[in-house]
Structures are given as C-alpha cells and as structure tokens.
Write an enzyme that holds these catalytic residues in place. Structure first.
Site, PDB file in Angstrom:
ATOM      1  N   THR A 186      48.704  41.123  31.355  1.00 29.87           N
ATOM      2  CA  THR A 186      47.851  41.835  32.313  1.00 29.87           C
ATOM      3  C   THR A 186      47.819  41.161  33.679  1.00 29.87           C
ATOM      4  O   THR A 186      47.469  41.810  34.672  1.00 29.87           O
ATOM      5  CB  THR A 186      46.417  41.955  31.768  1.00 29.87           C
ATOM      6  OG1 THR A 186      45.913  40.645  31.458  1.00 29.87           O
ATOM      7  CG2 THR A 186      46.386  42.809  30.509  1.00 29.87           C
ATOM      8  N   CYS A 187      48.172  39.877  33.739  1.00 30.28           N
ATOM      9  CA  CYS A 187      48.190  39.192  35.036  1.00 30.28           C
ATOM     10  C   CYS A 187      49.382  39.648  35.878  1.00 30.28           C
ATOM     11  O   CYS A 187      49.284  39.778  37.099  1.00 30.28           O
ATOM     12  CB  CYS A 187      48.242  37.682  34.837  1.00 30.28           C
ATOM     13  SG  CYS A 187      46.769  36.999  34.035  1.00 30.28           S
ATOM     14  N   ALA A 188      50.514  39.869  35.211  1.00 32.09           N
ATOM     15  CA  ALA A 188      51.732  40.274  35.918  1.00 32.09           C
ATOM     16  C   ALA A 188      51.981  41.773  35.821  1.00 32.09           C
ATOM     17  O   ALA A 188      52.966  42.273  36.367  1.00 32.09           O
ATOM     18  CB  ALA A 188      52.934  39.519  35.357  1.00 32.09           C
TER      19      ALA A 188
END
Length: 219
Positions: A186-188
């Site tokens: 979810t960060c990238a």
C-alpha cells in the site's frame, strides 16, 4: 425575515391590544425612522407596511443589487469556472467509485513477450480481474470497490489530485514464487496477482485474500 430584532419589534406592534401598548412598541422603531403617532389601532397596519417597505427597499434592495453586480463580475472574469473545477478539492467528492476507475488506475507492469505463453496467461489473469471488478461494482459480490481499492492502496477513494505515484498491477507466475492470493504494497501502490487460469479461481482468490487481509491487517 432575516432581521430577528426587527421581526420581534413588528410582532410586538401587531399584537398590541391598546393604543398605549402600540405607541410604546412604536417608540422602539424611532431609531430606524419608523416613529409615527398612532391615534387608533387601525393605524398599526399602515405603520407595519411602511416599515416593511423601508426595510425591503432601503436595506435589502441595495444589498441584493451589490450581490448581483458581484456575481456578474465573477461570471465575466471566469472565476466561477475555476471554483467549480476546484469544488471537489475543498468538498468531499461524492462521485461513486466505478470498476473502470480502478482498472484505469492500475497499469500492468512487466508484461512478457507478445505471443508467448506467459503473455497469454497474463492476459487471461488481467481479464478475469477486470471481469471480477465489474461484478463487484454490480453489487453481486460480498466486497465493495472501496474494499478492493483499500486493500491495494490503503485508500477507499481515488484522490482528487491522483496518487502520488502511479499504481501498478504485477502478475506473478509460478516460477516467480508460490502465490495463491493477491498481495499488495500500500505504500508503493502495488497490487500483485497470481496467475488465474479460470475466472472462478480469480473470484475466490480475490475475495478470500482481501477479506483475510482486512481481518489480519495483511496486504
């Protein structure tokens, strides 16, 4: 009437039952030019009409004319179009999320050579993924599109200004490592799908993987 103080004063005059009470109420209007001598109760109606005329024509009319001129200038300058365009930046966007929105947001990365077996399996997998999104949008599945997007990005809606970096969809082949269910970073904004040879496998894997991810905080 928007002027509550004036409304209360006029109400007091209208409800007066004696000439003395009416005169006492009229004295409260002296500061706005409404002072008149009342000799009988029938003159109350004339006074009330005069005060309302003064209020509407003397106060409201000028304000409404100024507002009209402001709106006209706003329209001529084109500033109204800018504010309309920025509306969703300052106010929550209520446009429903659609399957095509998610499909367009996630670009497929690292496709195999055209015509190869790997490329055909990738096409079958992404096709099943797109078909499944359509059934989710139609309300035919236990998950919603917001759940799908949240699993992949941590967000339930697509930001008005777009994602900080383009979301990507990776297809994992068996030789890339054993995988039965989708995973995400979810960060990238990376969503990884295992190869789906059948639509039913895609449906079960997506729904179980996303449901379990929401339960255990995985992704």
């Amino acid at each position: 009437m928007c002027d509550m103080r004036l409304e209360a004063k006029l109400q007091k005059i209208a409800e007066a039952t004696t000439v003395e009470a009416a005169r006492e109420a009229v004295e409260e209007l002296s500061l706005m030019g409404g002072m008149r001598c009342i000799s009988n109760l029938s003159q109350r109606e004339e006074l009330l009409a005069a005060v309302l005329h003064h209020y509407c024509d003397g106060r409201l009319l000028e304000a409404l004319q100024q507002e009209y001129r402001f709106r006209e200038g706003f329209h001529i300058s084109g500033a109204n179009k800018v504010l309309i365009a920025l509306r969703t930046v300052f106010i929550e966007d209520t446009t429903p999320l659609e399957a095509e929105d998610i499909h367009r947001a996630f670009g497929v990365s690292s496709l195999s050579v055209e015509g190869s077996n790997r490329r055909r399996m990738e096409a079958r997998t992404t096709g099943s993924w797109r078909d499944w999104l359509q059934t989710v949008e139609g309300g035919e599945r236990p998950l919603g599109l917001g759940d799908v997007l949240q699993f992949a990005t941590g967000l339930q809606t697509i930001p008005v200004g777009g994602f900080p970096s383009p979301p990507t969809l990776n297809v994992l082949h068996p030789e890339d490592g054993h995988a039965q269910f989708p995973t995400a970073n979810t960060c990238a904004f990376v969503l990884r799908l295992p190869i789906f040879r059948q639509y039913e496998k895609c449906q079960d894997a997506m729904e179980n993987g996303i449901s379990w991810g929401a339960t255990f905080g995985l992704g």
